[in-house]
Write a protein that holds these residues in place. Structure first.
Motif, PDB file in Angstrom:
ATOM      1  N   ALA A   1       5.002   1.972   7.575  1.00 36.29           N
ATOM      2  CA  ALA A   1       5.193   1.691   6.146  1.00 36.29           C
ATOM      3  C   ALA A   1       4.930   0.203   5.873  1.00 36.29           C
ATOM      4  O   ALA A   1       4.333  -0.154   4.849  1.00 36.29           O
ATOM      5  CB  ALA A   1       6.607   2.069   5.717  1.00 36.29           C
ATOM      6  N   GLY A   2       5.320  -0.653   6.802  1.00 32.74           N
ATOM      7  CA  GLY A   2       5.066  -2.087   6.657  1.00 32.74           C
ATOM      8  C   GLY A   2       3.581  -2.408   6.660  1.00 32.74           C
ATOM      9  O   GLY A   2       3.122  -3.298   5.935  1.00 32.74           O
ATOM     10  N   GLN A   3       2.800  -1.677   7.451  1.00 36.30           N
ATOM     11  CA  GLN A   3       1.353  -1.882   7.463  1.00 36.30           C
ATOM     12  C   GLN A   3       0.745  -1.521   6.111  1.00 36.30           C
ATOM     13  O   GLN A   3      -0.136  -2.220   5.604  1.00 36.30           O
ATOM     14  CB  GLN A   3       0.702  -1.056   8.573  1.00 36.30           C
ATOM     15  N   VAL A   4       1.223  -0.425   5.525  1.00 36.34           N
ATOM     16  CA  VAL A   4       0.732  -0.028   4.204  1.00 36.34           C
ATOM     17  C   VAL A   4       1.105  -1.100   3.178  1.00 36.34           C
ATOM     18  O   VAL A   4       0.283  -1.500   2.347  1.00 36.34           O
ATOM     19  CB  VAL A   4       1.290   1.356   3.797  1.00 36.34           C
ATOM     20  N   GLU A   5       2.341  -1.584   3.250  1.00 40.25           N
ATOM     21  CA  GLU A   5       2.792  -2.610   2.310  1.00 40.25           C
ATOM     22  C   GLU A   5       1.959  -3.888   2.442  1.00 40.25           C
ATOM     23  O   GLU A   5       1.565  -4.486   1.442  1.00 40.25           O
ATOM     24  CB  GLU A   5       4.271  -2.917   2.525  1.00 40.25           C
ATOM     25  N   GLU A   6       1.667  -4.290   3.674  1.00 34.97           N
ATOM     26  CA  GLU A   6       0.836  -5.485   3.883  1.00 34.97           C
ATOM     27  C   GLU A   6      -0.533  -5.321   3.230  1.00 34.97           C
ATOM     28  O   GLU A   6      -1.049  -6.242   2.604  1.00 34.97           O
ATOM     29  CB  GLU A   6       0.650  -5.756   5.377  1.00 34.97           C
ATOM     30  N   ARG A   7      -1.116  -4.149   3.365  1.00 41.30           N
ATOM     31  CA  ARG A   7      -2.429  -3.900   2.763  1.00 41.30           C
ATOM     32  C   ARG A   7      -2.342  -3.913   1.242  1.00 41.30           C
ATOM     33  O   ARG A   7      -3.238  -4.426   0.568  1.00 41.30           O
ATOM     34  CB  ARG A   7      -3.008  -2.586   3.260  1.00 41.30           C
ATOM     35  N   MET A   8      -1.278  -3.338   0.697  1.00 46.55           N
ATOM     36  CA  MET A   8      -1.125  -3.352  -0.765  1.00 46.55           C
ATOM     37  C   MET A   8      -1.005  -4.780  -1.276  1.00 46.55           C
ATOM     38  O   MET A   8      -1.642  -5.155  -2.265  1.00 46.55           O
ATOM     39  CB  MET A   8       0.077  -2.517  -1.193  1.00 46.55           C
ATOM     40  N   LYS A   9      -0.221  -5.592  -0.588  1.00 47.02           N
ATOM     41  CA  LYS A   9      -0.058  -6.990  -1.007  1.00 47.02           C
ATOM     42  C   LYS A   9      -1.377  -7.747  -0.893  1.00 47.02           C
ATOM     43  O   LYS A   9      -1.702  -8.569  -1.747  1.00 47.02           O
ATOM     44  CB  LYS A   9       1.043  -7.652  -0.186  1.00 47.02           C
ATOM     45  N   ARG A  10      -2.150  -7.453   0.158  1.00 48.43           N
ATOM     46  CA  ARG A  10      -3.459  -8.095   0.309  1.00 48.43           C
ATOM     47  C   ARG A  10      -4.367  -7.726  -0.851  1.00 48.43           C
ATOM     48  O   ARG A  10      -5.025  -8.593  -1.435  1.00 48.43           O
ATOM     49  CB  ARG A  10      -4.105  -7.685   1.632  1.00 48.43           C
ATOM     50  N   LEU A  11      -4.387  -6.446  -1.217  1.00 50.62           N
ATOM     51  CA  LEU A  11      -5.231  -6.006  -2.329  1.00 50.62           C
ATOM     52  C   LEU A  11      -4.777  -6.622  -3.648  1.00 50.62           C
ATOM     53  O   LEU A  11      -5.612  -7.009  -4.479  1.00 50.62           O
ATOM     54  CB  LEU A  11      -5.230  -4.474  -2.425  1.00 50.62           C
ATOM     55  N   GLU A  12      -3.473  -6.720  -3.853  1.00 46.80           N
ATOM     56  CA  GLU A  12      -2.963  -7.362  -5.066  1.00 46.80           C
ATOM     57  C   GLU A  12      -3.423  -8.811  -5.143  1.00 46.80           C
ATOM     58  O   GLU A  12      -3.857  -9.290  -6.193  1.00 46.80           O
ATOM     59  CB  GLU A  12      -1.436  -7.316  -5.101  1.00 46.80           C
ATOM     60  N   LYS A  13      -3.335  -9.487  -4.003  1.00 45.89           N
ATOM     61  CA  LYS A  13      -3.728 -10.885  -3.956  1.00 45.89           C
ATOM     62  C   LYS A  13      -5.234 -11.036  -4.209  1.00 45.89           C
ATOM     63  O   LYS A  13      -5.660 -11.912  -4.956  1.00 45.89           O
ATOM     64  CB  LYS A  13      -3.366 -11.472  -2.588  1.00 45.89           C
ATOM     65  N   GLU A  14      -6.036 -10.161  -3.556  1.00 46.13           N
ATOM     66  CA  GLU A  14      -7.491 -10.234  -3.706  1.00 46.13           C
ATOM     67  C   GLU A  14      -7.940  -9.912  -5.125  1.00 46.13           C
ATOM     68  O   GLU A  14      -8.868 -10.523  -5.636  1.00 46.13           O
ATOM     69  CB  GLU A  14      -8.180  -9.272  -2.729  1.00 46.13           C
ATOM     70  N   SER A  15      -7.299  -8.931  -5.755  1.00 49.61           N
ATOM     71  CA  SER A  15      -7.764  -8.493  -7.066  1.00 49.61           C
ATOM     72  C   SER A  15      -7.087  -9.233  -8.215  1.00 49.61           C
ATOM     73  O   SER A  15      -7.608  -9.265  -9.318  1.00 49.61           O
ATOM     74  CB  SER A  15      -7.541  -6.994  -7.242  1.00 49.61           C
ATOM     75  N   GLY A  16      -5.934  -9.797  -7.942  1.00 52.06           N
ATOM     76  CA  GLY A  16      -5.210 -10.496  -8.999  1.00 52.06           C
ATOM     77  C   GLY A  16      -4.509  -9.552  -9.964  1.00 52.06           C
ATOM     78  O   GLY A  16      -3.950  -9.990 -10.961  1.00 52.06           O
ATOM     79  N   THR A  17      -4.562  -8.252  -9.699  1.00 56.16           N
ATOM     80  CA  THR A  17      -3.882  -7.270 -10.547  1.00 56.16           C
ATOM     81  C   THR A  17      -3.088  -6.305  -9.666  1.00 56.16           C
ATOM     82  O   THR A  17      -3.226  -6.307  -8.447  1.00 56.16           O
ATOM     83  CB  THR A  17      -4.890  -6.424 -11.369  1.00 56.16           C
ATOM     84  N   VAL A  18      -2.301  -5.474 -10.345  1.00 51.44           N
ATOM     85  CA  VAL A  18      -1.569  -4.437  -9.636  1.00 51.44           C
ATOM     86  C   VAL A  18      -2.069  -3.092 -10.166  1.00 51.44           C
ATOM     87  O   VAL A  18      -1.885  -2.782 -11.334  1.00 51.44           O
ATOM     88  CB  VAL A  18      -0.040  -4.563  -9.858  1.00 51.44           C
ATOM     89  N   ASP A  19      -2.726  -2.353  -9.305  1.00 51.26           N
ATOM     90  CA  ASP A  19      -3.217  -1.020  -9.655  1.00 51.26           C
ATOM     91  C   ASP A  19      -2.845  -0.118  -8.479  1.00 51.26           C
ATOM     92  O   ASP A  19      -3.656   0.149  -7.593  1.00 51.26           O
ATOM     93  CB  ASP A  19      -4.724  -1.048  -9.888  1.00 51.26           C
ATOM     94  N   THR A  20      -1.602   0.335  -8.465  1.00 54.48           N
ATOM     95  CA  THR A  20      -1.041   1.042  -7.329  1.00 54.48           C
ATOM     96  C   THR A  20      -1.851   2.266  -6.932  1.00 54.48           C
ATOM     97  O   THR A  20      -2.099   2.491  -5.746  1.00 54.48           O
ATOM     98  CB  THR A  20       0.413   1.461  -7.644  1.00 54.48           C
ATOM     99  N   GLN A  21      -2.302   3.044  -7.919  1.00 57.26           N
ATOM    100  CA  GLN A  21      -3.041   4.260  -7.593  1.00 57.26           C
ATOM    101  C   GLN A  21      -4.376   3.923  -6.919  1.00 57.26           C
ATOM    102  O   GLN A  21      -4.730   4.498  -5.901  1.00 57.26           O
ATOM    103  CB  GLN A  21      -3.293   5.090  -8.850  1.00 57.26           C
ATOM    104  N   ARG A  22      -5.106   2.964  -7.464  1.00 57.88           N
ATOM    105  CA  ARG A  22      -6.384   2.567  -6.864  1.00 57.88           C
ATOM    106  C   ARG A  22      -6.155   1.973  -5.485  1.00 57.88           C
ATOM    107  O   ARG A  22      -6.882   2.272  -4.537  1.00 57.88           O
ATOM    108  CB  ARG A  22      -7.124   1.564  -7.755  1.00 57.88           C
ATOM    109  N   PHE A  23      -5.127   1.159  -5.349  1.00 57.23           N
ATOM    110  CA  PHE A  23      -4.825   0.554  -4.047  1.00 57.23           C
ATOM    111  C   PHE A  23      -4.464   1.631  -3.024  1.00 57.23           C
ATOM    112  O   PHE A  23      -4.873   1.560  -1.869  1.00 57.23           O
ATOM    113  CB  PHE A  23      -3.672  -0.443  -4.169  1.00 57.23           C
TER     114      PHE A  23
END
Length: 108
Positions: A32-54
Motif C-alpha cells: 500500500a505504501g508503494q501505491v501511495e508513493e506513486r500517487m504522490k509522485r504523480l501529484e507532484k509531477e502533474s500539479g493536480t490531484v486526479d485520483t481516478q486517472r492516477f
C-alpha cells in the motif's frame, strides 16, 4: 489500522481502503505504501490531484512491471534449463570417459 479476517483497513494517500492481506500485514502495508508513493509522485509531477486517472496509471505501471518480471523469469528458467542440460551432458561425457556407472533414481 484494523484487521478483519484476511483484510486490512489502511489509508492510501488519505483514502481509506479495505485490502485483502497479501502474505502478511507487514507486506500488505508495504505494498500500500508503494501505491501511495506513486500517487504522490504523480501529484507532484502533474500539479493536480486526479485520483481516478492516477489509479489507472499506477495500475498500468504495475502491470507493465509484472509483464517485464514474467519475461525475465521465463528467460531465467530458459537459461537454467540450458545450464542444466550442459551439466547433464558433461556428466554423461565423464561417465563414458571414465566408465562410471551412475545410478539414475527410479531406474533400477
Amino acid at each position: 489500522m484494523s484487521t478483519e479476517i484476511n483484510k486490512a483497513s489502511l489509508k492510501i494517500n488519505k483514502i481509506p481502503v479495505v485490502l485483502p492481506i497479501h502474505v502478511d500485514l507487514e507486506t500488505t502495508t508495504r505494498l500500500a505504501g508503494q501505491v501511495e508513493e506513486r500517487m504522490k509522485r504523480l501529484e507532484k509531477e502533474s500539479g493536480t490531484v486526479d485520483t481516478q486517472r492516477f489509479a489507472v496509471q499506477i495500475a498500468y505501471e504495475f502491470a507493465a512491471e509484472m509483464y517485464d518480471l514474467e519475461k525475465r523469469h521465463e528467460q531465467d528458467v530458459h537459461d537454467l534449463v540450458k545450464a542444466l542440460e550442459h551439466v547433464a551432458s558433461q556428466l554423461k561425457n565423464l561417465e563414458q570417459r571414465y566408465h562410471i556407472d551412475i545410478p539414475v533414481p527410479g531406474k533400477e
